[in-house]
Design a protein around this motif. Structure first.
Motif, PDB file in Angstrom:
ATOM      1  N   UNK A 165       0.859  -1.188   0.000  1.00  0.00           N
ATOM      2  CA  UNK A 165       0.000   0.000   0.000  1.00  0.00           C
ATOM      3  C   UNK A 165       0.897   1.241   0.000  1.00  0.00           C
ATOM      4  N   UNK A 166       0.275   2.419   0.107  1.00  0.00           N
ATOM      5  CA  UNK A 166       1.071   3.649   0.143  1.00  0.00           C
ATOM      6  C   UNK A 166       1.589   3.936   1.550  1.00  0.00           C
ATOM      7  N   UNK A 167       1.265   3.085   2.512  1.00  0.00           N
ATOM      8  CA  UNK A 167       1.721   3.306   3.875  1.00  0.00           C
ATOM      9  C   UNK A 167       0.697   2.782   4.859  1.00  0.00           C
ATOM     10  N   UNK A 168       1.014   2.877   6.131  1.00  0.00           N
ATOM     11  CA  UNK A 168       0.156   2.282   7.156  1.00  0.00           C
ATOM     12  C   UNK A 168      -1.217   2.944   7.239  1.00  0.00           C
ATOM     13  N   UNK A 169      -1.280   4.247   6.941  1.00  0.00           N
ATOM     14  CA  UNK A 169      -2.589   4.906   6.969  1.00  0.00           C
ATOM     15  C   UNK A 169      -3.537   4.220   5.988  1.00  0.00           C
ATOM     16  N   UNK A 170      -3.031   3.943   4.811  1.00  0.00           N
ATOM     17  CA  UNK A 170      -3.860   3.246   3.823  1.00  0.00           C
ATOM     18  C   UNK A 170      -4.145   1.813   4.261  1.00  0.00           C
ATOM     19  N   UNK A 171      -3.137   1.140   4.803  1.00  0.00           N
ATOM     20  CA  UNK A 171      -3.324  -0.241   5.275  1.00  0.00           C
ATOM     21  C   UNK A 171      -4.416  -0.294   6.333  1.00  0.00           C
ATOM     22  N   UNK A 172      -4.359   0.656   7.284  1.00  0.00           N
ATOM     23  CA  UNK A 172      -5.355   0.688   8.359  1.00  0.00           C
ATOM     24  C   UNK A 172      -6.756   0.918   7.801  1.00  0.00           C
ATOM     25  N   UNK A 173      -6.863   1.855   6.862  1.00  0.00           N
ATOM     26  CA  UNK A 173      -8.164   2.126   6.238  1.00  0.00           C
ATOM     27  C   UNK A 173      -8.691   0.904   5.493  1.00  0.00           C
ATOM     28  N   UNK A 174      -7.803   0.282   4.731  1.00  0.00           N
ATOM     29  CA  UNK A 174      -8.210  -0.876   3.916  1.00  0.00           C
ATOM     30  C   UNK A 174      -8.728  -2.008   4.801  1.00  0.00           C
ATOM     31  N   UNK A 175      -8.010  -2.307   5.859  1.00  0.00           N
ATOM     32  CA  UNK A 175      -8.420  -3.468   6.653  1.00  0.00           C
ATOM     33  C   UNK A 175      -9.632  -3.159   7.532  1.00  0.00           C
ATOM     34  N   UNK A 176      -9.684  -1.976   8.124  1.00  0.00           N
ATOM     35  CA  UNK A 176     -10.785  -1.678   9.047  1.00  0.00           C
ATOM     36  C   UNK A 176     -12.082  -1.439   8.266  1.00  0.00           C
ATOM     37  N   UNK A 177     -12.013  -0.528   7.284  1.00  0.00           N
ATOM     38  CA  UNK A 177     -13.200  -0.300   6.452  1.00  0.00           C
ATOM     39  C   UNK A 177     -13.554  -1.563   5.700  1.00  0.00           C
ATOM     40  N   UNK A 178     -12.515  -2.262   5.228  1.00  0.00           N
ATOM     41  CA  UNK A 178     -12.709  -3.445   4.390  1.00  0.00           C
ATOM     42  C   UNK A 178     -13.462  -4.552   5.105  1.00  0.00           C
ATOM     43  N   UNK A 179     -13.078  -4.827   6.343  1.00  0.00           N
ATOM     44  CA  UNK A 179     -13.738  -5.888   7.114  1.00  0.00           C
ATOM     45  C   UNK A 179     -15.183  -5.501   7.420  1.00  0.00           C
ATOM     46  N   UNK A 180     -15.368  -4.278   7.901  1.00  0.00           N
ATOM     47  CA  UNK A 180     -16.722  -3.842   8.272  1.00  0.00           C
ATOM     48  C   UNK A 180     -17.621  -3.785   7.029  1.00  0.00           C
ATOM     49  N   UNK A 181     -17.105  -3.225   5.950  1.00  0.00           N
ATOM     50  CA  UNK A 181     -17.921  -3.134   4.735  1.00  0.00           C
ATOM     51  C   UNK A 181     -18.276  -4.508   4.178  1.00  0.00           C
ATOM     52  N   UNK A 182     -17.340  -5.423   4.257  1.00  0.00           N
ATOM     53  CA  UNK A 182     -17.624  -6.767   3.749  1.00  0.00           C
ATOM     54  C   UNK A 182     -18.712  -7.429   4.593  1.00  0.00           C
ATOM     55  N   UNK A 183     -18.528  -7.403   5.914  1.00  0.00           N
ATOM     56  CA  UNK A 183     -19.455  -8.126   6.789  1.00  0.00           C
ATOM     57  C   UNK A 183     -20.816  -7.432   6.896  1.00  0.00           C
ATOM     58  N   UNK A 184     -20.846  -6.111   6.699  1.00  0.00           N
ATOM     59  CA  UNK A 184     -22.127  -5.404   6.840  1.00  0.00           C
ATOM     60  C   UNK A 184     -23.072  -5.694   5.673  1.00  0.00           C
ATOM     61  N   UNK A 185     -22.547  -6.337   4.636  1.00  0.00           N
ATOM     62  CA  UNK A 185     -23.420  -6.710   3.510  1.00  0.00           C
ATOM     63  C   UNK A 185     -24.488  -7.700   3.962  1.00  0.00           C
ATOM     64  N   UNK A 186     -24.107  -8.586   4.897  1.00  0.00           N
ATOM     65  CA  UNK A 186     -25.045  -9.634   5.328  1.00  0.00           C
ATOM     66  C   UNK A 186     -25.381  -9.591   6.816  1.00  0.00           C
ATOM     67  N   UNK A 187     -24.849  -8.593   7.516  1.00  0.00           N
ATOM     68  CA  UNK A 187     -25.117  -8.526   8.954  1.00  0.00           C
ATOM     69  C   UNK A 187     -25.538  -7.121   9.332  1.00  0.00           C
ATOM     70  N   UNK A 188     -26.566  -7.049  10.178  1.00  0.00           N
ATOM     71  CA  UNK A 188     -27.117  -5.741  10.507  1.00  0.00           C
ATOM     72  C   UNK A 188     -26.311  -5.010  11.561  1.00  0.00           C
ATOM     73  N   UNK A 189     -26.054  -5.663  12.674  1.00  0.00           N
ATOM     74  CA  UNK A 189     -25.354  -4.923  13.731  1.00  0.00           C
ATOM     75  C   UNK A 189     -23.989  -5.544  14.028  1.00  0.00           C
ATOM     76  N   UNK A 190     -22.972  -4.754  13.741  1.00  0.00           N
ATOM     77  CA  UNK A 190     -21.603  -5.203  13.989  1.00  0.00           C
ATOM     78  C   UNK A 190     -21.016  -4.366  15.116  1.00  0.00           C
ATOM     79  N   UNK A 191     -20.101  -4.963  15.844  1.00  0.00           N
ATOM     80  CA  UNK A 191     -19.424  -4.261  16.933  1.00  0.00           C
ATOM     81  C   UNK A 191     -17.925  -4.380  16.719  1.00  0.00           C
ATOM     82  N   UNK A 192     -17.209  -3.265  16.870  1.00  0.00           N
ATOM     83  CA  UNK A 192     -15.753  -3.282  16.706  1.00  0.00           C
ATOM     84  C   UNK A 192     -15.100  -2.578  17.888  1.00  0.00           C
TER      85      UNK A 192
END
Lengths: 128, 394
Positions: B68-95
């Motif tokens: 990636x371009x650095x840790x800021x991007x890595x952090x965004x990719x993994x945190x947004x990425x996990x939540x966005x993926x799982x929120x497709x089929x799950x209503x309430x997620x907790x992080x």
């Protein structure tokens, strides 16, 4: 955030830094939460025309480079002024001298303005 | 005037060996790693080699490293990425994250919370800046899908009990069973990469972020380790690069530099830690001679070898920084005046440190390029600055 040369000069060698023994007025402003504490000391005398004027102004400041420089500039602007002239000094006058003060640092100049006003107020109250 | 650079937690100088490794990839081997011709293949070969080096350090598979371009991007990719993926089929997620994370984690959590994509818990830290495993355990719920904890703090160097977090997550995951929601553990390892054990299986990490420029590599490059099987939705679209997770032409010279930098860390870590620890000890001993100071952060064992955070009463941090800069010395501060707000460092505040101390806090961060003689010059100049500022204070 780059400071101007003028600001850095005042920070490196501030003018009128110190205290005035038996000052005619002292204004302390700021708080430890925001990190800046400023104390303005004034020595008042009568000029040729019999009006009160600031014979001497000194400052003590705990704060960032902009706060120290603003205090220094304030003393320069205030010394020799009559009380009415001194009360008309604003943060904008200080910012103008300092050139390019980062917006976040305006509050340092506001503090300096308030510090002087408070010192003059204290002097007036004592006199009455 | 000799310059002293004591701000290595902000960024580091590129190691000459890293630069040397990078140079051929600007003009000689400039190919696009996606091209089929030999220019492209040479570039792709260099990228593969760099990926292997990173994987070798983390003891993971090469396919689990995403550049990636650095840790800021890595952090965004993994945190947004996990939540966005799982929120497709799950209503309430907790992080879950902690209150002392880097903004590139904390603000992503706040964003997801604001968008109502997940409920967020922010873990407190104790007076030393450490999270509590017990508190974390109590915070994990049946719908918790992500725990993100930094390996070591950038401001006062607290090393979090990452292995214990990893073990806890594994245990909860086993108890949950295969059919329920996943629970992932992400580690922001930016400050830890240089000095700590980063083997992902030892840490129990499912994802780990890092940047090149904190380890004497180039700026603008970093990586995300993502354990095989962890599903994320990309943040950016428009290319098949990096397993369809991070589109964009690969920054080959920077990737080569990152690979080299990681290799150097792996080969010289112990030697560097010993050297830096010696400098830090000398520095602490000299600083202790100044009155009205306090050290912020954990005791030695739980603090990064290269970071010291120290507060001076009646001397403001930014003023200390500016005075030292005039003497050719670079450090950093957690004072309000430098933070872009009127509040002192949120990290020191989270540790319960009072404003009169946090406003006078400075961070000294060392690297392998520092030396013992620099300590003497630094302390001498620091004493002058502190005395001058205290004299000015009411």
């Amino acid at each position: 955030m780059a400071y101007s040369k003028v600001l850095m000069d005042h920070f490196k060698s501030p003018h009128n830094q110190g205290t005035i023994a038996n000052a005619d007025g002292v204004g302390e402003v700021g708080n430890i939460r925001c990190g800046d504490i400023m104390k303005i000391y004034i020595d008042v005398d009568k000029n040729d025309k019999g009006a009160d004027y600031l014979k001497d102004v000194k400052f003590e400041t705990l704060g960032c480079a902009a706060a120290i420089a603003a205090s220094s500039v304030l003393t320069d602007l205030a010394i020799g002024k009559t009380l009415d002239q001194a009360l008309a000094i604003t943060k904008d006058d200080i910012v103008k001298v300092l050139e390019n003060v980062p917006p976040l640092k305006y509050h340092c100049s506001i503090l300096a303005e308030e510090g002087l006003k408070k010192a003059i107020e204290e002097y007036k109250q004592r006199k009455n | 005037m000799k310059q002293i650079y004591f701000d290595n937690a902000a960024t580091t100088a590129v190691d000459p060996k890293v630069l040397e490794a990078m140079l051929p990839y600007f003009q000689e081997h400039f190919g696009n790693a996606s091209s089929l011709h030999s220019y492209g293949q040479t570039a792709q070969g260099a990228v593969d080699e760099a990926r292997d080096k990173v994987a070798n350090y983390l003891k993971c598979k090469s396919q689990e490293i995403i550049f990636t371009a650095g840790a800021t991007e890595s952090n965004n990719l993994v945190i947004q990425g996990i939540v966005n993926y799982l929120s497709q089929n799950n209503k309430s997620l907790h992080i879950i994250t902690s209150k002392i994370e880097h903004p590139s984690v904390l603000e992503v959590f706040r964003f997801l919370e604001k968008q109502k994509l997940a409920e967020v818990s922010y873990l407190d830290v104790d007076q030393f800046g450490l999270i509590s495993i017990e508190k974390l355990k109590k915070t994990i719920k049946s719908n918790t899908v992500l725990v993100s904890i930094m390996y070591a703090n950038n401001e006062m160097g607290a090393i979090q009990p990452i292995q214990q977090v990893g073990e806890l997550i594994k245990k909860v995951r086993t108890e949950r069973g295969a059919k329920s929601l996943p629970l992932y553990f992400h580690v922001d390892a930016v400050q830890g990469l240089n000095y700590l054990d980063c083997e992902v299986d030892t840490l129990g990490a499912d994802a780990l972020s890092a940047s090149g420029h904190k380890i004497h590599g180039p700026k603008g490059i970093g990586f995300l380790y993502l354990r095989a099987g962890v599903k994320v939705r990309p943040v950016n679209y428009g290319g098949h690069h990096e397993y369809n997770l991070r589109p964009g032409t690969l920054n080959v010279p920077a990737i080569v530099g990152l690979g080299k930098a990681v290799e150097l860390v792996k080969n010289y870590k112990n030697k560097n830690v010993i050297k830096i620890k010696k400098i830090k000890e000398a520095l602490i001993n000299d600083l202790k001679k100044i009155d009205n100071i306090r050290f912020n952060g954990p005791e030695n064992g739980c603090q990064l070898p290269n970071i010291i955070n120290v507060s001076f009463l009646k001397a403001e941090g930014e003023s200390i920084l500016m005075m030292l800069d005039l003497a050719g010395i670079a450090i950093s501060t957690g004072s309000a005046c430098s933070s872009g707000s009127l509040e002192p460092s949120p990290i020191l505040t989270a540790m319960g440190i009072k404003p009169e101390w946090s406003h006078g806090s400075v961070r000294v961060s060392l690297s392998k390029f520092n030396s013992l003689p620099e300590v003497k010059v630094f302390v001498q100049e620091l004493k002058i600055a502190i005395a001058k500022l205290r004299k000015m204070a009411p």
